[in-house]
Design a protein around this motif. Structure first.
Motif, PDB file in Angstrom:
ATOM      1  N   ARG A  68       4.471   5.404  -5.662  1.00 27.44           N
ATOM      2  CA  ARG A  68       4.565   5.552  -6.733  1.00 27.44           C
ATOM      3  C   ARG A  68       3.369   6.268  -7.640  1.00 27.44           C
ATOM      4  N   ALA A  69       2.070   6.498  -6.747  1.00 26.61           N
ATOM      5  CA  ALA A  69       1.147   7.457  -7.212  1.00 26.61           C
ATOM      6  C   ALA A  69       1.611   8.968  -7.042  1.00 26.61           C
ATOM      7  N   LYS A  70       2.476   9.227  -6.003  1.00 24.37           N
ATOM      8  CA  LYS A  70       2.889  10.467  -5.813  1.00 24.37           C
ATOM      9  C   LYS A  70       3.895  11.005  -6.865  1.00 24.37           C
ATOM     10  N   LYS A  71       4.884   9.936  -7.329  1.00 22.30           N
ATOM     11  CA  LYS A  71       5.758  10.403  -8.109  1.00 22.30           C
ATOM     12  C   LYS A  71       5.194  10.525  -9.538  1.00 22.30           C
ATOM     13  N   ILE A 124       0.860  -1.230  -0.149  1.00 23.92           N
ATOM     14  CA  ILE A 124      -0.107  -0.053   0.040  1.00 23.92           C
ATOM     15  C   ILE A 124       0.842   1.450   0.005  1.00 23.92           C
ATOM     16  N   TYR A 125       2.004   1.422   0.772  1.00 25.69           N
ATOM     17  CA  TYR A 125       2.700   2.493   0.972  1.00 25.69           C
ATOM     18  C   TYR A 125       3.519   2.409  -0.435  1.00 25.69           C
ATOM     19  N   SER A 126       4.027   1.420  -0.925  1.00 25.20           N
ATOM     20  CA  SER A 126       4.538   1.549  -2.387  1.00 25.20           C
ATOM     21  C   SER A 126       3.905   2.006  -3.356  1.00 25.20           C
TER      22      SER A 126
END
Length: 68
Positions: free
Chosen positions: A63-66, A57-59
């Protein structure tokens, strides 16, 4: 001594302990993890399981933030 605003020869001497510092930290963390699992295996394994479930979930959040 560790809070010097700039690097001096004294601070560089402190940098020579670099390889040992992470090793001591990893060994301490491993000791805490192992002793916790041995002391209360059910609760500690539940906690480790929750942490492992949250890693994907954190990953995905990173990834979505990048991607933004």
């Amino acid at each position: 001594m560790l809070l010097l605003p700039f690097f001096t020869k004294t601070a560089c001497v402190l940098c020579s302990a670099y390889p040992a510092t992470p090793v001591v930290g990893i060994a301490g963390g491993a000791y805490i993890l192992i002793s916790t699992v041995m002391g209360d295996p059910i609760r500690s394994l539940i906690g480790i399981g929750i942490t492992l479930v949250d890693l994907p979930i954190y990953s995905n959040m990173i990834r979505a933030k990048k991607a933004e």
